[in-house]
Motif scaffolding. Structure first.
Motif, short mmCIF file in Angstrom:
data_model
loop_
_atom_site.label_atom_id
_atom_site.label_comp_id
_atom_site.label_asym_id
_atom_site.label_seq_id
_atom_site.Cartn_x
_atom_site.Cartn_y
_atom_site.Cartn_z
N ARG A 1 -1.94 2.55 -3.90
CA ARG A 1 -3.08 2.03 -4.67
C ARG A 1 -4.16 1.47 -3.75
N CYS A 2 -5.34 1.21 -4.33
CA CYS A 2 -6.48 0.73 -3.55
C CYS A 2 -6.28 -0.71 -3.11
N GLU B 1 -7.91 -3.40 -3.78
CA GLU B 1 -8.02 -4.40 -4.85
C GLU B 1 -6.69 -4.56 -5.60
N LYS C 1 -8.33 -5.57 3.08
CA LYS C 1 -9.11 -4.38 3.44
C LYS C 1 -9.11 -4.16 4.95
N ARG D 1 0.83 -1.21 0.00
CA ARG D 1 0.00 0.00 0.00
C ARG D 1 0.87 1.27 0.00
N LEU E 1 -6.71 3.49 4.71
CA LEU E 1 -7.81 3.67 3.76
C LEU E 1 -8.36 5.07 3.88
N LYS E 2 -8.81 5.62 2.75
CA LYS E 2 -9.42 6.94 2.77
C LYS E 2 -10.85 6.81 3.29
#
Length: 227
Positions: free
Chosen positions: A20-21, A23, A42, A15, A51-52
């Motif tokens: 990136r996200c 996924e 997640k 991350r 995470l945003k």
């Protein structure tokens, strides 16, 4: 059932490497041979606050289908254009309104962005046009926010915001903005005090004399009379 420390470290590192996200992080880890589920990725990112999160102040705006412009007022687009007064150096704004079906246009000059001004412009445009607005479409600017939406709704006018990163949603009024600058405002610096007079003269020509290719070389006034 906790993930191994090495797996957690790999998730966090993937991350932080590119931001990136979840996924994409999951797919990168699969390529590296790290066995972990997407839900675990997640949860791990959330636990490490990577995470945003959605702002609690952000308002949810349900997607409203775009109606067909089958008659005047079915879909009316509204926008603002920013200019600088070359004498004073102060900003001023042109609020523009365009009916997609007939191409009828309306514009006013104001010295600031305001939801109250937006509402006044929309209602005066409707009165001048002589037909009811059923749906008004705008971008997501602050001058078209919740109070504006509520006031339109109380008058039976729905508000639709254009989709983010979908430039063709407001294509008609964006093209009108360009036409307005090419044929009326020109390339030279403007004065706020004289721009409204120029707009009034041009809009009379635009609505009553100018032929439009998009409506089969008719004039907006002709299209409005046919309904």
């Amino acid at each position: 059932k906790a993930l191994a420390a090495e797996t957690v470290g790999a998730i966090v590192a993937a991350r932080l490497a590119h931001g990136r996200c979840a996924e994409v992080v999951y797919e990168d880890l699969k390529e590296q041979g790290v066995s972990v589920s997407l839900s675990s990725v997640k949860r791990t990112l959330a636990r490490h606050e990577l995470l945003k999160s959605r702002s609690k102040w952000k308002r949810y705006r349900p997607a409203i289908p775009r109606p067909l412009a089958e008659a005047p007022g079915a879909l009316v687009q509204m926008d603002t254009i920013r200019f600088i007064d070359w004498m004073s150096g102060k900003r001023f704004y042109i609020y523009v309104v365009l009916d997609v079906c007939s191409r009828y246009a309306y514009a006013e000059v104001h010295d600031r962005l305001s939801q109250h001004i937006s509402l006044g412009v929309a209602l005066r445009a409707q009165k001048k046009a002589g037909f009811s607005f059923k749906m008004l479409q705008t971008d997501n600017g602050p001058e078209f926010s919740k109070w504006f939406n509520d006031m339109l709704g109380s008058r039976g006018i729905a508000l639709r915001h254009s989709r983010v990163r979908q430039a063709n949603d407001n294509a008609h009024i964006e093209r009108f903005n360009r036409t307005l600058q090419d044929e009326c405002l020109g390339k030279y610096p403007l004065r706020a005090s004289t721009t409204q007079k120029k707009l009034d003269g041009y809009l009379d020509y635009y609505n009553n004399q100018r032929k439009h290719m998009g409506i089969n070389f008719k004039r907006p006034a002709q299209v409005m009379q046919s309904y």
